[in-house]
Design an enzyme around this catalytic site. Structure first.
Site, PDB file in Angstrom:
ATOM      1  N   ASP A 203      63.869  56.961  51.618  1.00  9.08           N
ATOM      2  CA  ASP A 203      63.338  56.141  51.278  1.00  9.08           C
ATOM      3  C   ASP A 203      62.356  55.697  52.491  1.00  9.08           C
ATOM      4  O   ASP A 203      63.584  54.760  53.430  1.00  9.08           O
ATOM      5  CB  ASP A 203      63.413  55.111  49.984  1.00  9.08           C
TER       6      ASP A 203
ATOM      7  N   TYR B 276      61.375  51.169  53.913  1.00  7.49           N
ATOM      8  CA  TYR B 276      61.858  50.363  53.670  1.00  7.49           C
ATOM      9  C   TYR B 276      61.083  49.434  52.248  1.00  7.49           C
ATOM     10  O   TYR B 276      60.175  49.905  52.646  1.00  7.49           O
ATOM     11  CB  TYR B 276      62.185  49.638  54.719  1.00  7.49           C
TER      12      TYR B 276
ATOM     13  N   PHE C 262      64.337  54.724  58.825  1.00 10.35           N
ATOM     14  CA  PHE C 262      65.651  53.930  59.963  1.00 10.35           C
ATOM     15  C   PHE C 262      64.651  52.808  60.732  1.00 10.35           C
ATOM     16  O   PHE C 262      65.696  51.745  61.300  1.00 10.35           O
ATOM     17  CB  PHE C 262      66.292  54.592  60.705  1.00 10.35           C
TER      18      PHE C 262
END
Length: 224
Positions: free
Chosen positions: A67, A69, A80
């Site tokens: 997903d 953030y 990431f």
């Protein structure tokens, strides 16, 4: 249907955009952004940011996240990665430890991975949008089907791509990749809950460059 994605990817995925599931997905996502009930991340103009930085013709590495953030200011459309000035999240800190610790470098202060994406690293989340404070909220809308198609197109139409699949979710997502012409590297997720079980010390970044070099492809400067 006007999907604001980079032209090369638009050509590759044009059939996908015409499918009923995607049209329904896109309508739901657009409605969610228009609603004042809850904030959606990333900002709407950055939903396809990973594709903007890493055009289809240049893809040589895929790093798969889950997903975006779900806290304000963190998500900018690359798995990431966080924008400049945002505190580095724990999983990315472990990724940096694996990259930089192995070559005796200090961990950088920026969590922005644009420089990886610009070198041909597709930082792809399996779900491209999320509600604020509600992880997984846009799963089952259809994003997983769409990103499966992205992976399938890369597998079918390209050669010698390295897929870095960290954790059970990513590994399941990569089940249809053609291993006769691509390299799959697997490890536990870099989350603090699992990184010590084999992510740290996996040497995926050096193995990636060794593979690319062996096929006369330009390596990735992970330290840039």
């Amino acid at each position: 249907m006007n999907v604001p994605i980079e032209k090369g990817w638009e050509k590759v995925l044009t059939t996908e955009f015409k499918k009923e599931y995607f049209q329904k997905l896109w309508k739901e996502v657009e409605d969610a952004y228009l609603s004042e009930k809850v904030q959606i991340f990333p900002p709407q103009e950055l939903i396809f940011n990973a594709f903007e930085h890493c055009h289809f013709e240049y893809v040589k590495v895929v790093i798969l996240g889950q997903d975006p953030y779900h806290k304000a200011g963190q998500s900018h459309g690359l798995s990431f990665s966080v924008p400049e000035g945002v505190k580095i999240p724990p999983s990315l800190r472990n990724i940096y430890k694996e990259v930089y610790g192995s070559v005796n470098e200090t961990i950088p202060t920026s969590g922005n991975l644009n420089h990886w994406a610009d070198q041909g690293v597709l930082l792809l989340n399996s779900t491209l949008t999320v509600e604020e404070g509600n992880p997984g909220s846009h799963q089952k809308l259809g994003w997983e089907t769409f990103t499966d198609a992205v992976i399938q197109n890369i597998s079918d139409k390209k050669e010698h791509v390295v897929f870095l699949l960290w954790g059970a979710h990513a590994q399941k997502k990569g089940k249809n990749i053609d291993t006769s012409k691509h390299l799959i590297l697997t490890a536990p997720h870099p989350s603090p809950l699992s990184a010590h079980r084999g992510f740290l010390g996996c040497n995926h970044f050096s193995k990636t460059n060794h593979y690319l070099k062996s096929h006369n492809l330009k390596t990735v400067d992970w330290k840039e």
